[in-house]
Design a protein around this motif. Structure first.
Motif, PDB file in Angstrom:
ATOM      1  N   TYR A   4      44.263  44.300  39.252  1.00 11.22           N
ATOM      2  CA  TYR A   4      45.055  43.153  38.685  1.00 11.22           C
ATOM      3  C   TYR A   4      46.332  43.753  38.325  1.00 11.22           C
ATOM      4  O   TYR A   4      46.299  44.734  37.577  1.00 11.22           O
ATOM      5  N   GLU A  14      45.555  35.488  43.770  1.00 14.11           N
ATOM      6  CA  GLU A  14      44.822  36.160  43.136  1.00 14.11           C
ATOM      7  C   GLU A  14      45.422  36.172  41.649  1.00 14.11           C
ATOM      8  O   GLU A  14      44.803  35.707  40.711  1.00 14.11           O
ATOM      9  N   THR A  67      46.234  48.364  43.704  1.00 16.63           N
ATOM     10  CA  THR A  67      46.037  47.140  44.535  1.00 16.63           C
ATOM     11  C   THR A  67      46.855  47.430  45.896  1.00 16.63           C
ATOM     12  O   THR A  67      47.043  48.733  46.079  1.00 16.63           O
ATOM     13  N   THR A 106      41.487  41.395  44.278  1.00 19.92           N
ATOM     14  CA  THR A 106      40.170  40.677  43.987  1.00 19.92           C
ATOM     15  C   THR A 106      39.380  41.181  43.009  1.00 19.92           C
ATOM     16  O   THR A 106      38.601  40.652  42.521  1.00 19.92           O
ATOM     17  N   THR A 107      39.583  42.358  42.601  1.00 19.83           N
ATOM     18  CA  THR A 107      38.701  42.967  41.567  1.00 19.83           C
ATOM     19  C   THR A 107      39.531  43.217  40.430  1.00 19.83           C
ATOM     20  O   THR A 107      40.447  43.538  40.425  1.00 19.83           O
ATOM     21  N   ASN A 123      44.269  33.662  38.315  1.00 20.80           N
ATOM     22  CA  ASN A 123      43.757  34.253  37.346  1.00 20.80           C
ATOM     23  C   ASN A 123      44.583  33.709  36.048  1.00 20.80           C
ATOM     24  O   ASN A 123      43.732  33.347  34.950  1.00 20.80           O
TER      25      ASN A 123
END
Length: 426
Positions: free
Chosen positions: A369, A142, A327, A364-365, A146
């Motif tokens: 991050y 992820e 996370t 993923t949200t 990004n």
């Protein structure tokens, strides 16, 4: 549900502490007027292992390993000594088996308790390991996606090699510091969009990177790779890790050989090393990987770990920190076993105390991050903190606090915190 095993140290039994009897992480501490030495955290106390060793309460195999200023001497003894020492400490600190005279040797000896138990509030914590080498990986799909979307091609965010190998770089160990150590904003070359040449400037896009790190516990010989099956035997324990990053310096310098000045100014780690034995109950299934990795990267064991992670930011003068990220470490695409197998497949040897960083951990949200770069889309969408202030990147005076733990039934195996404050550039 079976009640969790408890300790006669009451603060270890509240279900919320990061340091219950099931954890027993190692670190290095000192009290005023005395030299640093090795201890174990339990509840709100530190157990002075040198004092227990002097009293003859620890295994003979570990004799003399705890009086030094780092964990390296103990780690170098190997897994049998780690396991025996952990078993002995569990017995000495357990509230359930303390009726046995041998196991009550600490609990029932007031003079030894006064010497061996140190309140955490009275102790200074030090860098726990002498780190010969530091390697940082880039193992969150992820996060890599990004960053690729922001700086390369939104439709082809991952470079072709990313799904084939655990990307990493050889960093530097000299500027790894223990939690609580302030760091100055770095200076370096920055290439501004409308300028033909770079300028020399203090970093304008200072960032954190939420990572975990593992400490190598068993050396390997030059020329001998470590397989994924054998990797766990080479790991002593894990720490929280903040690999601070100067994004604007990095963007200019990283082609073609990767980060240099943008990473060399500081990496912070937590003071307590949580052993792989303590983390064993929290192993989880490995993430799905496609394409299937080459044979040397394939793994049969469960090498993912369920570690809940959180990042908070506290501006100077703010009454409290603001949580900006939550996370979990289990989301990482490449596991620690695969990282170590790839690191050594060429014949590169590892040494006791080597530090391996996971790379930024992102979910993923948007709220999962693990960097300001992602949370704010490179500063374009600042986060709003509890005091109403906003941040695109870190400002002078800001403190970043990271924490993490594994949730058991009625107890937590935690890492404490890793924190650092940003001071102005010199």
């Amino acid at each position: 549900m079976t009640a969790p095993q408890t300790s006669w140290i009451d603060s270890a039994n509240d279900g919320q502490t990061h340091f219950p009897l099931q954890n027993l992480p190692y670190g290095v501490f000192s009290v005023k007027g005395q030299s640093p030495r090795v201890g174990v955290a339990i509840g709100d106390q530190i157990v002075d292992l040198a004092a227990l060793d002097d009293a003859g309460l620890l295994p003979a195999a570990a004799k003399g390993a705890f009086a030094g200023t780092t964990l390296n001497r103990f780690i170098a003894l190997g897994k049998p000594a780690w396991t025996e020492t952990r078993k002995r400490l569990t017995a000495l600190l357990s509230g359930e088996d303390a009726a046995l005279r041998d196991n009550a040797a600490l609990r029932d000896n007031a003079a030894l308790r006064d010497k061996a138990l140190v309140p955490m509030s009275a102790a200074a914590l030090h860098l726990p390991v002498d780190i010969p080498g530091y390697t940082d990986f880039y193992s969150s799909k992820e996060h890599a996606t990004n960053v690729g979307r922001m700086f390369r091609d939104p439709d082809n965010a991952l470079l072709p090699n990313w799904l084939e190998i655990p990307i990493g770089y050889n960093g530097r160990a000299s500027s790894v510091v223990v939690s609580g150590t302030p760091l100055h904003r770095p200076n370096g070359q920055i290439k501004l969009p409308n300028e033909a040449r770079p300028v020399f400037s203090a970093c304008r896009k200072l960032d954190f990177e939420l990572e975990m790190g593992f400490i190598v516990g068993k050396e390997s010989a030059l020329g001998e790779p470590v397989s994924t099956a054998d990797a766990s035997a080479h790991m002593f324990g894990m720490v929280l890790l903040n690999d601070w990053s100067a994004r604007d310096i990095q963007q200019w310098e990283y082609v073609p050989l990767g980060p240099f000045n943008s990473k060399g100014f500081g990496t912070s780690i937590s003071p307590w090393v949580v052993t792989m034995d303590a983390l064993e109950p929290f192993r989880r299934d490995n993430p799905e990987q496609s394409p299937q990795p080459l044979a040397y990267l394939q793994q049969q064991d469960k090498n993912a770990y369920d570690i809940a992670l959180e990042v908070s930011l506290q501006p100077e003068g703010a009454p409290a920190p603001s949580t900006i990220c939550r996370t979990n470490f289990k989301a990482m695409y490449w596991t620690m076993a695969q990282q170590l197998a790839h690191h050594t497949v060429s014949g590169c040897n590892v040494r006791v105390g080597d530090l391996m960083g996971s790379g930024t951990i992102s979910g993923t949200t948007p709220d999962s991050y693990g960097s300001m770069l992602e949370l704010t889309r490179n500063g374009a969408e600042p986060v709003t903190l509890a005091d109403g202030s906003q941040r695109g990147f870190l400002q002078d005076g800001d403190s970043v606090i990271m924490t993490g733990y594994c949730q058991g039934e009625g107890y937590r195996v935690g890492f404490g915190t890793v924190s650092g404050k940003i001071l102005p550039a010199r």
